[in-house]
Motif scaffolding. Structure first.
Motif, PDB file in Angstrom:
ATOM      1  N   HIS A 163       0.814  -1.219   0.000  1.00  0.00           N
ATOM      2  CA  HIS A 163       0.000   0.000   0.000  1.00  0.00           C
ATOM      3  C   HIS A 163       0.847   1.269   0.000  1.00  0.00           C
ATOM      4  CE1 HIS A 163      -3.460  -2.533   0.714  1.00  0.00           C
ATOM      5  NE2 HIS A 163      -2.903  -3.034   1.791  1.00  0.00           N
ATOM      6  N   CYS A 164       2.175   1.111  -0.057  1.00  0.00           N
ATOM      7  CA  CYS A 164       3.084   2.267  -0.044  1.00  0.00           C
ATOM      8  C   CYS A 164       3.315   2.787  -1.463  1.00  0.00           C
ATOM      9  CB  CYS A 164       4.432   1.880   0.551  1.00  0.00           C
ATOM     10  SG  CYS A 164       4.464   1.736   2.340  1.00  0.00           S
ATOM     11  N   ILE A 165       3.541   4.098  -1.549  1.00  0.00           N
ATOM     12  CA  ILE A 165       3.965   4.707  -2.814  1.00  0.00           C
ATOM     13  C   ILE A 165       5.180   5.583  -2.537  1.00  0.00           C
ATOM     14  CG2 ILE A 165       1.587   4.727  -3.687  1.00  0.00           C
ATOM     15  CD1 ILE A 165       1.784   7.886  -3.340  1.00  0.00           C
ATOM     16  N   PRO A 166       6.042   5.799  -3.526  1.00  0.00           N
ATOM     17  CA  PRO A 166       7.147   6.745  -3.364  1.00  0.00           C
ATOM     18  C   PRO A 166       6.636   8.173  -3.475  1.00  0.00           C
ATOM     19  CG  PRO A 166       7.178   5.829  -5.560  1.00  0.00           C
ATOM     20  CD  PRO A 166       6.078   5.115  -4.830  1.00  0.00           C
ATOM     21  N   LEU A 167       7.261   9.080  -2.720  1.00  0.00           N
ATOM     22  CA  LEU A 167       6.890  10.495  -2.772  1.00  0.00           C
ATOM     23  C   LEU A 167       7.944  11.336  -3.483  1.00  0.00           C
ATOM     24  CD1 LEU A 167       5.518  11.040   0.857  1.00  0.00           C
ATOM     25  CD2 LEU A 167       4.181  10.789  -1.245  1.00  0.00           C
ATOM     26  N   HIS A 168       9.060  10.706  -3.810  1.00  0.00           N
ATOM     27  CA  HIS A 168      10.168  11.394  -4.484  1.00  0.00           C
ATOM     28  C   HIS A 168      10.743  10.477  -5.555  1.00  0.00           C
ATOM     29  CE1 HIS A 168      10.713  14.971  -1.934  1.00  0.00           C
ATOM     30  NE2 HIS A 168      10.422  14.209  -0.903  1.00  0.00           N
ATOM     31  N   SER A 169      11.666  11.026  -6.326  1.00  0.00           N
ATOM     32  CA  SER A 169      12.382  10.232  -7.324  1.00  0.00           C
ATOM     33  C   SER A 169      13.390   9.321  -6.635  1.00  0.00           C
ATOM     34  CB  SER A 169      13.118  11.149  -8.303  1.00  0.00           C
ATOM     35  OG  SER A 169      14.179  11.825  -7.625  1.00  0.00           O
ATOM     36  N   PHE A 170      13.847   8.308  -7.372  1.00  0.00           N
ATOM     37  CA  PHE A 170      14.876   7.412  -6.835  1.00  0.00           C
ATOM     38  C   PHE A 170      16.150   8.198  -6.531  1.00  0.00           C
ATOM     39  CE2 PHE A 170      18.559   4.688  -7.134  1.00  0.00           C
ATOM     40  CZ  PHE A 170      18.191   3.597  -6.361  1.00  0.00           C
ATOM     41  N   GLN A 171      16.535   9.117  -7.436  1.00  0.00           N
ATOM     42  CA  GLN A 171      17.757   9.893  -7.231  1.00  0.00           C
ATOM     43  C   GLN A 171      17.721  10.658  -5.913  1.00  0.00           C
ATOM     44  OE1 GLN A 171      15.774   9.820 -10.007  1.00  0.00           O
ATOM     45  NE2 GLN A 171      16.827  10.838 -11.723  1.00  0.00           N
ATOM     46  N   ARG A 319       4.827  14.981   1.729  1.00  0.00           N
ATOM     47  CA  ARG A 319       6.287  15.062   1.843  1.00  0.00           C
ATOM     48  C   ARG A 319       6.738  15.822   3.098  1.00  0.00           C
ATOM     49  NH1 ARG A 319       7.946  17.117  -4.232  1.00  0.00           N
ATOM     50  NH2 ARG A 319       7.846  15.098  -5.321  1.00  0.00           N
ATOM     51  N   GLU A 320       5.931  16.752   3.551  1.00  0.00           N
ATOM     52  CA  GLU A 320       6.340  17.648   4.638  1.00  0.00           C
ATOM     53  C   GLU A 320       6.505  16.897   5.948  1.00  0.00           C
ATOM     54  OE1 GLU A 320       3.503  20.763   4.888  1.00  0.00           O
ATOM     55  OE2 GLU A 320       3.941  21.573   2.896  1.00  0.00           O
ATOM     56  N   SER A 321       7.613  17.196   6.637  1.00  0.00           N
ATOM     57  CA  SER A 321       7.875  16.564   7.928  1.00  0.00           C
ATOM     58  C   SER A 321       8.470  17.590   8.883  1.00  0.00           C
ATOM     59  CB  SER A 321       8.840  15.392   7.758  1.00  0.00           C
ATOM     60  OG  SER A 321      10.165  15.858   7.562  1.00  0.00           O
ATOM     61  N   ASN A 322       8.574  17.207  10.141  1.00  0.00           N
ATOM     62  CA  ASN A 322       9.168  18.080  11.156  1.00  0.00           C
ATOM     63  C   ASN A 322      10.656  17.816  11.341  1.00  0.00           C
ATOM     64  OD1 ASN A 322       6.693  19.332  11.778  1.00  0.00           O
ATOM     65  ND2 ASN A 322       6.124  17.641  13.131  1.00  0.00           N
ATOM     66  N   SER A 323      11.195  16.872  10.559  1.00  0.00           N
ATOM     67  CA  SER A 323      12.617  16.552  10.663  1.00  0.00           C
ATOM     68  C   SER A 323      13.383  17.233   9.534  1.00  0.00           C
ATOM     69  CB  SER A 323      12.822  15.039  10.598  1.00  0.00           C
ATOM     70  OG  SER A 323      12.615  14.572   9.272  1.00  0.00           O
ATOM     71  N   SER A 324      14.669  16.980   9.487  1.00  0.00           N
ATOM     72  CA  SER A 324      15.493  17.557   8.423  1.00  0.00           C
ATOM     73  C   SER A 324      15.334  16.788   7.117  1.00  0.00           C
ATOM     74  CB  SER A 324      16.970  17.551   8.849  1.00  0.00           C
ATOM     75  OG  SER A 324      17.394  16.241   9.181  1.00  0.00           O
ATOM     76  N   TYR A 325      14.632  15.650   7.166  1.00  0.00           N
ATOM     77  CA  TYR A 325      14.375  14.846   5.982  1.00  0.00           C
ATOM     78  C   TYR A 325      12.919  14.982   5.578  1.00  0.00           C
ATOM     79  CZ  TYR A 325      18.819  12.304   6.365  1.00  0.00           C
ATOM     80  OH  TYR A 325      20.146  11.961   6.405  1.00  0.00           O
ATOM     81  N   SER A 326      12.686  15.029   4.284  1.00  0.00           N
ATOM     82  CA  SER A 326      11.327  14.940   3.757  1.00  0.00           C
ATOM     83  C   SER A 326      10.885  13.479   3.825  1.00  0.00           C
ATOM     84  CB  SER A 326      11.305  15.426   2.309  1.00  0.00           C
ATOM     85  OG  SER A 326      10.061  15.176   1.696  1.00  0.00           O
ATOM     86  N   TYR A 327       9.585  13.236   3.917  1.00  0.00           N
ATOM     87  CA  TYR A 327       9.107  11.860   3.862  1.00  0.00           C
ATOM     88  C   TYR A 327       9.423  11.260   2.496  1.00  0.00           C
ATOM     89  CZ  TYR A 327       6.555  12.148   8.284  1.00  0.00           C
ATOM     90  OH  TYR A 327       6.228  12.259   9.607  1.00  0.00           O
ATOM     91  N   PHE A 328       9.883  10.002   2.487  1.00  0.00           N
ATOM     92  CA  PHE A 328      10.226   9.312   1.247  1.00  0.00           C
ATOM     93  C   PHE A 328       9.030   8.561   0.654  1.00  0.00           C
ATOM     94  CE2 PHE A 328      15.013   8.542   2.341  1.00  0.00           C
ATOM     95  CZ  PHE A 328      15.222   9.908   2.318  1.00  0.00           C
ATOM     96  N   PHE A 329       8.231   7.957   1.544  1.00  0.00           N
ATOM     97  CA  PHE A 329       7.121   7.110   1.110  1.00  0.00           C
ATOM     98  C   PHE A 329       5.859   7.514   1.871  1.00  0.00           C
ATOM     99  CE2 PHE A 329      11.020   4.462   1.613  1.00  0.00           C
ATOM    100  CZ  PHE A 329      11.367   4.382   0.269  1.00  0.00           C
ATOM    101  N   ALA A 330       4.724   7.017   1.396  1.00  0.00           N
ATOM    102  CA  ALA A 330       3.454   7.267   2.086  1.00  0.00           C
ATOM    103  C   ALA A 330       2.538   6.061   1.910  1.00  0.00           C
ATOM    104  CB  ALA A 330       2.766   8.519   1.556  1.00  0.00           C
ATOM    105  N   ARG A 331       1.688   5.852   2.859  1.00  0.00           N
ATOM    106  CA  ARG A 331       0.669   4.827   2.829  1.00  0.00           C
ATOM    107  C   ARG A 331      -0.500   5.331   3.688  1.00  0.00           C
ATOM    108  NH1 ARG A 331       0.686   1.411   7.410  1.00  0.00           N
ATOM    109  NH2 ARG A 331      -0.197  -0.284   6.188  1.00  0.00           N
ATOM    110  N   LYS A 332      -1.686   4.905   3.454  1.00  0.00           N
ATOM    111  CA  LYS A 332      -2.103   3.711   2.773  1.00  0.00           C
ATOM    112  C   LYS A 332      -2.938   4.138   1.575  1.00  0.00           C
ATOM    113  CE  LYS A 332      -4.428  -0.576   4.146  1.00  0.00           C
ATOM    114  NZ  LYS A 332      -5.119  -1.244   5.295  1.00  0.00           N
ATOM    115  N   PHE A 333      -2.612   3.635   0.374  1.00  0.00           N
ATOM    116  CA  PHE A 333      -3.311   4.029  -0.841  1.00  0.00           C
ATOM    117  C   PHE A 333      -4.135   2.860  -1.391  1.00  0.00           C
ATOM    118  CE2 PHE A 333      -0.474   7.513  -0.477  1.00  0.00           C
ATOM    119  CZ  PHE A 333      -1.008   8.557  -1.229  1.00  0.00           C
TER     120      PHE A 333
END
Length: 352
Positions: A163-171, A319-333
Motif C-alpha cells: 500500500h506504499c507509494i514513493p513520494l520522491h524520485s529514486f535519485q 512530503r512535509e515533515s518536522n525533521s530535516s528529511y522529507s518523507y520518502f514514502f506514504a501509505r495507505k493508498f
C-alpha cells in the motif's frame, strides 16, 4: 403482594442469568481471533538464514572483490496481496538498476501474483503472516537476511508494504541516504556511522497495556517498561543495524510469545523500536520516513487514500515533515488511485 422471600428469588434469578450468559455465550458468539505462534520449522529456517547473513557480510570494502562497487538500497516489500502499484514503482526504479535490489515476501496463503514489471525482483521463501503477530517480525528479518546474503553491496534496507507509494524520485532518496552516485563508494568506509530511520516512541498512551499484553511481568528481566518502545513497522535500516537485528536472540524470545490481551498486542510495532532503542539510541533517527495518516483510523488501520483525494497538493503535503528529511514514502493508498498517481508521476511525484 410480594412475599418476604422475593428479594432472594430475584437475586437467585440474576445469578442464574449471569451464570448461563458466561457459560453458554461462547457457544453462540464468534470466537476471538487467536494468535498463531511462529512454527518451529520456520524458526529453524530463520536461524539458519540469520547465521548465513552474519557470516556472509564482509567487514571491509577490500573483501568485496568488486571493481568500482556501487552502494545499493535494498527495497523490501512485505505483502499479502498483489503489488498493484508495480507500474508506479517500475517508473521509480527505471534507469537505476545498478543502485538497488528488490526483495518480496509474499504471504504464501494469499496467492500473490508476480508483478507485471520489466525490472528484476527476488521473491524470497515466505511464511504465513498475520497482522499483530510475531510472524511479521519474522518475515521482516527474513527479508533483511536474504538481502544481505544476496548482495554485499546493499547498504540500506527500506521496508515497505503493497500500500506504499514513493513520494520522491529514486535519485532524491539515494542521494539523501548514500550521497552522490559518482562518489558513493565512500559510503562503504563510513558504514559504522550510518544512521537508521525508524520511529521510536516512549510516550504513547497505550504503551502500558501493550507492555503487559503477554502478562504483567512476562517481558522481564530482558525488557523493563522503561525500555519498552513503539513505532511504525516500516523503517529504513542501515546495514550495521540490520546485522544487529539478525544477531539478536534474547528479545526475540520474548516478543515471539503469544499475547493474552490480543487487542493490545502489536509485536511488529514494538520489537524493532525497542531493540534499537536499547542497543543504539544515538544511531537512530527516532522518526520514520514513511508518512501515515492516523486522523480517521478504523480498526487499527490508518486512513486510506482514494482517487478523489489524489492531487499534486496531496503529494506535496505528504512530503512535509518536522525533521530535516522529507518523507520518502506514504501509505495507505487504495488500488483505485494507481491511475491518477501515474498521471502525475513524472510531473509531480518524481520531480523533486
Amino acid at each position: 403482594m410480594l412475599s418476604s422471600s422475593s428479594p432472594y428469588v430475584y437475586s437467585f434469578a440474576l445469578f442464574l442469568s449471569l451464570f448461563l450468559l458466561f457459560t453458554l455465550a461462547p457457544q453462540f458468539l464468534p470466537p476471538r481471533e487467536q494468535q498463531s505462534p511462529v512454527p518451529f520449522q520456520d524458526e529453524l529456517d530463520d536461524l539458519h538464514l540469520s547465521h548465513q547473513a552474519t557470516v556472509a557480510s564482509p567487514g571491509k570494502i577490500s573483501h568485496l572483490g568488486f571493481t568500482n562497487p556501487k552502494p545499493k538500497i535494498a527495497f523490501l516489500f512485505l505483502t499479502n496481496s498483489d503489488l498493484v502499484f508495480a507500474p508506479l514503482w517500475e517508473r521509480f526504479f527505471q534507469g537505476h538498476y545498478q543502485f538497488y535490489n528488490i526483495y518480496i515476501h509474499a504471504d504464501p496463503s494469499s496467492k500473490v501474483s508476480p508483478p507485471k514489471w520489466a525490472i528484476s525482483a527476488n521473491f524470497i521463501p515466505a511464511i504465513k503472516t498475520e497482522r499483530a503477530s510475531p510472524s511479521l517480525i519474522s518475515a521482516a528479518r527474513r527479508l533483511l537476511a536474504r538481502a544481505i546474503i544476496d548482495d554485499p553491496l546493499n547498504l540500506y534496507f527500506a521496508l515497505v508494504s503493497q500500500h506504499c507509494i514513493p513520494l520522491h524520485s529514486f535519485q532524491y532518496i539515494y542521494k539523501s541516504l548514500i550521497g552522490n552516485p559518482a562518489t558513493a563508494v565512500r559510503a562503504f568506509l563510513t558504514q559504522p556511522s550510518h544512521p537508521s530511520f525508524i520511529e521510536i516512541l516512549s510516550d504513547e498512551p497505550t504503551l502500558e497495556s501493550r507492555y503487559i499484553a503477554r502478562g504483567r511481568d512476562v517481558m522481564l528481566p530482558e525488557v523493563s517498561f522503561e525500555q519498552f518502545r513503539v513505532g511504525s513497522q516500516f523503517f529504513i535500516l542501515s546495514k550495521r543495524h540490520a546485522l544487529l537485528v539478525l544477531k539478536e536472540r534474547k528479545l526475540w524470545r520474548k516478543f515471539r510469545l503469544p499475547c493474552l490481551d490480543i487487542d493490545s498486542c502489536y509485536p511488529e510495532e514494538h520489537y524493532f523500536p525497542t531493540l534499537l532503542s536499547m542497543a543504539d539510541p544515538e544511531g537512530c533517527s527516532h522518526y520514520t520516513l514513511t508518512r501515515v495518516n492516523w486522523t480517521d483510523s478504523v480498526g487499527g488501520h490508518p486512513h486510506t487514500y482514494h482517487t478523489p483525494e489524489v492531487s499534486p497538493e496531496l503529494i506535496h503535503n505528504l512530503r512535509e515533515s518536522n525533521s530535516s528529511y522529507s518523507y520518502f514514502f506514504a501509505r495507505k493508498f487504495s488500488p483505485d488511485t494507481l491511475t491518477p498517481l501515474m498521471k502525475i508521476a513524472d510531473s509531480v511525484i518524481f520531480r523533486d
